[in-house]
Design a protein around this motif. Structure first.
Motif, short mmCIF file in Angstrom:
data_model
loop_
_atom_site.label_atom_id
_atom_site.label_comp_id
_atom_site.label_asym_id
_atom_site.label_seq_id
_atom_site.Cartn_x
_atom_site.Cartn_y
_atom_site.Cartn_z
N VAL A 253 0.84 -1.20 0.00
CA VAL A 253 0.00 0.00 0.00
C VAL A 253 0.88 1.25 0.00
CG1 VAL A 253 -1.72 1.33 1.31
CG2 VAL A 253 -1.93 -1.16 1.13
N GLN A 254 1.92 1.25 0.81
CA GLN A 254 2.82 2.40 0.93
C GLN A 254 3.50 2.74 -0.38
OE1 GLN A 254 6.11 1.87 3.76
NE2 GLN A 254 7.41 2.97 2.31
N THR A 255 4.10 1.74 -1.02
CA THR A 255 4.90 2.01 -2.21
C THR A 255 4.08 2.03 -3.50
OG1 THR A 255 5.46 -0.35 -2.43
CG2 THR A 255 6.97 1.04 -1.17
N THR A 256 3.14 1.11 -3.63
CA THR A 256 2.40 0.98 -4.89
C THR A 256 1.26 1.99 -5.01
OG1 THR A 256 2.90 -1.38 -4.91
CG2 THR A 256 1.13 -0.64 -6.36
N ILE A 257 0.55 2.22 -3.91
CA ILE A 257 -0.60 3.12 -3.97
C ILE A 257 -0.23 4.55 -3.60
CG2 ILE A 257 -2.91 3.59 -3.05
CD1 ILE A 257 -3.25 0.58 -2.66
N PHE A 258 0.48 4.72 -2.46
CA PHE A 258 0.81 6.07 -2.02
C PHE A 258 2.15 6.57 -2.54
CE2 PHE A 258 -2.41 4.90 1.13
CZ PHE A 258 -3.14 6.08 1.22
N ASN A 259 2.95 5.69 -3.11
CA ASN A 259 4.26 6.08 -3.68
C ASN A 259 5.15 6.77 -2.65
OD1 ASN A 259 2.28 7.06 -6.45
ND2 ASN A 259 3.39 5.13 -6.30
N ILE A 260 5.15 6.25 -1.42
CA ILE A 260 5.96 6.83 -0.35
C ILE A 260 7.26 6.05 -0.21
CG2 ILE A 260 6.09 7.27 2.14
CD1 ILE A 260 3.05 7.62 2.12
N ASP A 261 8.40 6.76 -0.27
CA ASP A 261 9.73 6.18 -0.03
C ASP A 261 9.93 4.90 -0.84
OD1 ASP A 261 10.19 8.24 1.76
OD2 ASP A 261 9.53 7.08 3.49
N VAL A 262 9.56 4.93 -2.10
CA VAL A 262 9.62 3.72 -2.93
C VAL A 262 11.06 3.19 -3.05
CG1 VAL A 262 9.15 2.75 -5.21
CG2 VAL A 262 7.58 4.42 -4.21
N THR A 263 12.01 4.08 -3.29
CA THR A 263 13.38 3.64 -3.55
C THR A 263 14.14 3.29 -2.28
OG1 THR A 263 14.16 5.94 -3.52
CG2 THR A 263 13.52 5.00 -5.65
N SER A 264 13.65 3.75 -1.12
CA SER A 264 14.39 3.52 0.12
C SER A 264 13.76 2.49 1.04
CB SER A 264 14.55 4.85 0.89
OG SER A 264 13.28 5.40 1.19
N THR A 265 12.64 1.91 0.63
CA THR A 265 11.93 0.94 1.47
C THR A 265 12.35 -0.48 1.11
OG1 THR A 265 10.01 2.39 1.73
CG2 THR A 265 9.66 0.04 2.13
N ASP A 266 12.59 -1.28 2.13
CA ASP A 266 12.95 -2.68 1.93
C ASP A 266 11.69 -3.47 1.59
OD1 ASP A 266 14.26 -5.10 1.89
OD2 ASP A 266 14.25 -5.36 4.07
N GLU A 267 11.60 -3.91 0.35
CA GLU A 267 10.43 -4.65 -0.10
C GLU A 267 10.79 -6.09 -0.40
OE1 GLU A 267 7.69 -1.77 -2.71
OE2 GLU A 267 9.70 -2.02 -3.52
#
Length: 282
Positions: A253-267
């Motif tokens: 939800v954070q990265t795909t929908i809200f686009n928050i800290d996409v490059t710095s989040t451990d997924e």
């Protein structure tokens, strides 16, 4: 003389920044005057406050300010307006606080995109899950329910060591109107936030709350999607980590929908794969 002479604390510097911003922006002085006379701000005025500061932050630091910059504005607000500090205010301000942290464009992404583009794609991917009674029930509900028919039922991405029903229970609890909510809260262990949906029956929810650390925050939400929107945002407003068993769901939800800290989040690889499929699918 004390060693602190001439020094300005971080909170005082943030307070001065916010106050100076309001003094030079249209409508800012009215906000200061309202707080001075009422020791509080109305819902409308608070929203105006957030909009002014979010605009100023974007002007100063670009479309995506750093976390430190966002936190400085938030600190300035609660230092200048201390009565707004209590996160368990009867009215609840999760949406406004998240708006301040990330701006209007980011804050509105889930509610704007879900029904039109995201929901069909998520349903399509969910159909590839190992079928079970719970998965089938949730898929059926997701495909048939409209905005006005939603019953507060939410579901998460499947993850190793947690079933869909367990994931659902970690995000939403139903409580029958008229029963003791305090008794329910005291019986829940842990500090992770979840939705408490209150109504006579599960398919007719009257009120949604965010429950966190045995406290209730009334939601502005009138449907389960909006309640989930506030649930996700509460992690940022109250600086909470994701529940370990739901970390993949919330990260998605954070990265795909809200686009928050996409490059710095451990997924996880699965989250990255699912994001690519959903965002690249026409």
């Amino acid at each position: 003389m004390g060693s602190s002479t001439g020094k300005v604390s971080v909170s005082e510097a943030a307070k001065e920044m916010v106050e100076n911003t309001l003094l030079r922006k249209p409508g800012g002085e009215d906000i200061l005057e309202e707080y001075k006379s009422e020791n509080s701000l109305s819902h409308r005025t608070r929203r105006q406050l957030v909009n002014i500061l979010a605009s100023d932050m974007t002007e100063r630091h670009g479309r995506i300010p750093s976390r430190q910059q966002r936190e400085k504005y938030a600190l300035g607000i609660i230092t200048l307006f201390p009565s707004l500090k209590d996160p368990f205010s009867p009215k609840g301000y999760i949406n406004q606080d998240f708006l301040l942290l990330f701006g209007a464009e980011t804050s509105s992404k889930l509610l704007e995109k879900w029904d039109t583009s995201l929901k069909p794609k998520v349903i399509k991917e969910a159909k590839h899950l190992t079928p079970s009674t719970v998965v089938c029930r949730l898929l059926k509900a997701a495909e048939k329910l409209t905005e006005n028919e939603e019953n507060g039922k939410l579901y998460g991405m499947r993850r190793i060591n947690i079933s869909p029903s367990d994931a659902e229970h970690k995000m939403v609890h139903f409580y029958k109107s008229g029963c003791s909510i305090d008794e329910h809260l005291q019986g829940v262990e842990g500090k992770q936030p979840y939705i408490l949906a209150v109504g006579r029956v599960q398919n007719r929810i009257d009120t949604f709350y965010i429950a966190v650390d045995k406290q209730l925050i009334p939601c502005q939400a009138k449907c389960s999607l909006s309640a989930f929107d506030e649930l996700f945002k509460s992690h940022y407003v109250f600086n909470l980590s994701y529940d370990e068993s739901l970390v993949h769901l919330y990260t998605f939800v954070q990265t795909t929908i809200f686009n928050i800290d996409v490059t710095s989040t451990d997924e996880s690889p699965r989250v990255r794969e699912l994001r690519a499929k959903i965002l690249n699918e026409n």
